[in-house]
Design a protein around this motif. Structure first.
Motif, short mmCIF file in Angstrom:
data_model
loop_
_atom_site.label_atom_id
_atom_site.label_comp_id
_atom_site.label_asym_id
_atom_site.label_seq_id
_atom_site.Cartn_x
_atom_site.Cartn_y
_atom_site.Cartn_z
N LYS A 1 0.82 -1.21 0.00
CA LYS A 1 0.00 0.00 0.00
C LYS A 1 0.86 1.26 0.00
N TYR A 2 2.02 1.21 0.64
CA TYR A 2 2.89 2.39 0.69
C TYR A 2 3.49 2.67 -0.69
N VAL A 3 4.02 1.64 -1.32
CA VAL A 3 4.61 1.80 -2.65
C VAL A 3 3.56 2.31 -3.63
N ALA A 4 2.37 1.76 -3.56
CA ALA A 4 1.30 2.14 -4.47
C ALA A 4 0.91 3.61 -4.31
N ARG A 5 1.13 4.14 -3.13
CA ARG A 5 0.69 5.50 -2.85
C ARG A 5 1.65 6.56 -3.35
N PHE A 6 2.96 6.26 -3.34
CA PHE A 6 3.90 7.36 -3.60
C PHE A 6 5.00 7.06 -4.61
N ALA A 7 5.35 5.81 -4.84
CA ALA A 7 6.53 5.50 -5.66
C ALA A 7 6.23 5.62 -7.15
N SER A 8 7.23 6.04 -7.90
CA SER A 8 7.14 6.06 -9.36
C SER A 8 7.70 4.78 -9.97
N GLU A 9 8.67 4.18 -9.27
CA GLU A 9 9.30 2.95 -9.75
C GLU A 9 9.50 1.98 -8.59
N ARG B 1 -3.60 -2.51 -4.85
CA ARG B 1 -3.46 -1.23 -4.16
C ARG B 1 -3.37 -0.08 -5.16
N LEU B 2 -2.75 -0.31 -6.29
CA LEU B 2 -2.66 0.73 -7.33
C LEU B 2 -4.05 1.04 -7.90
N GLU B 3 -4.89 0.04 -8.00
CA GLU B 3 -6.27 0.29 -8.44
C GLU B 3 -6.97 1.23 -7.47
N ILE B 4 -6.77 1.01 -6.19
CA ILE B 4 -7.40 1.86 -5.17
C ILE B 4 -6.87 3.28 -5.26
N GLU C 1 1.04 -10.21 -17.19
CA GLU C 1 0.16 -9.52 -18.13
C GLU C 1 -1.22 -9.28 -17.51
N ALA C 2 -1.55 -10.02 -16.47
CA ALA C 2 -2.86 -9.92 -15.83
C ALA C 2 -2.99 -8.69 -14.94
N PHE C 3 -1.90 -7.93 -14.77
CA PHE C 3 -1.92 -6.80 -13.83
C PHE C 3 -1.65 -5.50 -14.58
N PRO C 4 -2.70 -4.86 -15.09
CA PRO C 4 -2.51 -3.69 -15.97
C PRO C 4 -1.91 -2.47 -15.30
N ARG C 5 -1.97 -2.40 -13.98
CA ARG C 5 -1.38 -1.24 -13.29
C ARG C 5 0.14 -1.34 -13.20
N LEU C 6 0.69 -2.51 -13.44
CA LEU C 6 2.14 -2.72 -13.38
C LEU C 6 2.71 -2.64 -14.79
N HIS C 7 3.63 -1.74 -15.02
CA HIS C 7 4.31 -1.63 -16.31
C HIS C 7 5.70 -2.23 -16.16
#
Length: 252
Positions: free
Chosen positions: A101-109, A125-128, A163-169
């Protein structure tokens, strides 16, 4: 690769700027030796152990992204420095799923993806947060039990599952080389990562761009550049020798 020389502490903005310039010169020289364009290699200053107020000096010296190992430490610094424009954060250390949840909130990479379970937690968490995240998969190229990362032979399966996780590049791979004075042992870790990346490109989903190789630190980044590094993670050569030993930030 270990080094007997200690890096002096940079205490002023000017000293930080000089150290950054010196590292960039070393990057340029390594690229010239390898016949590469220096623009292909990105410098990631690693700011672990240093307080937020000190990072304000590094920002003034030109840093616009900081790499951190411990996510909660990075999260605290992000909060303290949220007044600085265009400052980004990269988490490069092992991450437990309950801290996604922390990484999803602030990190760029995020440079340390090492399991499908963690990918699921991050994507959720990125979806949220309604955010996306550039991600590198951490590979244990040295085979040391003390290091995190998946074994090279597990990478192909994970790549197809992500590939199943579109929020992760998924941008590429990361590794920590063996800590050794044997140059060829260190180099072999970097070669293994590059060759693995090239193999994975052939089977990766069409939209997955496996272009990045995050490898090389203060003591070995010239070798990493010779073997194809696109991101070098430099801490002590910029900020000075850390008081805490590496084992505190790269726990066994």
């Amino acid at each position: 690769m270990t080094s007997n020389s200690l890096y002096p502490q940079a205490e002023t903005i000017e000293q930080l700027r000089q150290n950054i310039d010196a590292v960039r010169q070393r990057i340029d020289q390594a690229c010239t030796k390898a016949g590469r364009d220096p623009l292909e290699v990105r410098l990631l200053p690693v700011s672990k152990t240093h307080p937020a107020q000190y990072l304000r000096q590094a920002y003034a010296a030109g840093c616009r992204m900081f790499g951190e190992n411990k996510v909660q430490e990075a999260y605290q610094k992000w909060q303290e420095l949220d007044d600085l424009d265009n400052l980004k954060w990269c988490v490069i250390g092992h991450l437990q799923t309950n801290k996604a949840k922390y990484v999803a909130r602030f990190a760029s990479e995020f440079h340390a993806l090492d399991s499908l379970r963690l990918a699921q937690a991050l994507n959720q968490r990125l979806e949220i947060e309604n955010r996306d995240l550039d991600v590198l998969i951490q590979i244990n190229t040295s085979g040391e039990k003390s290091k995190y990362g998946i074994a090279p032979e597990q990478a192909a399966k994970l790549i197809t599952q992500l590939e199943a996780f579109p929020r992760l590049h998924i941008r590429g791979l990361m590794t920590l080389a063996i800590n050794s004075d044997d140059t060829e042992q260190v180099r072999s870790c970097f070669i293994k990562l590059r060759e693995l990346r090239d193999q994975l490109k052939k089977i990766a989903p069409p939209k997955m761009q496996l272009t990045e190789l995050s490898m090389g630190m203060s003591g070995d980044f010239e070798l990493a550049i010779e073997e194809g590094a696109t991101i070098v993670r430099i801490g002590q050569a910029i900020f000075g020798t850390r008081e805490q030993p590496d084992s505190y930030y790269w726990p066994k």
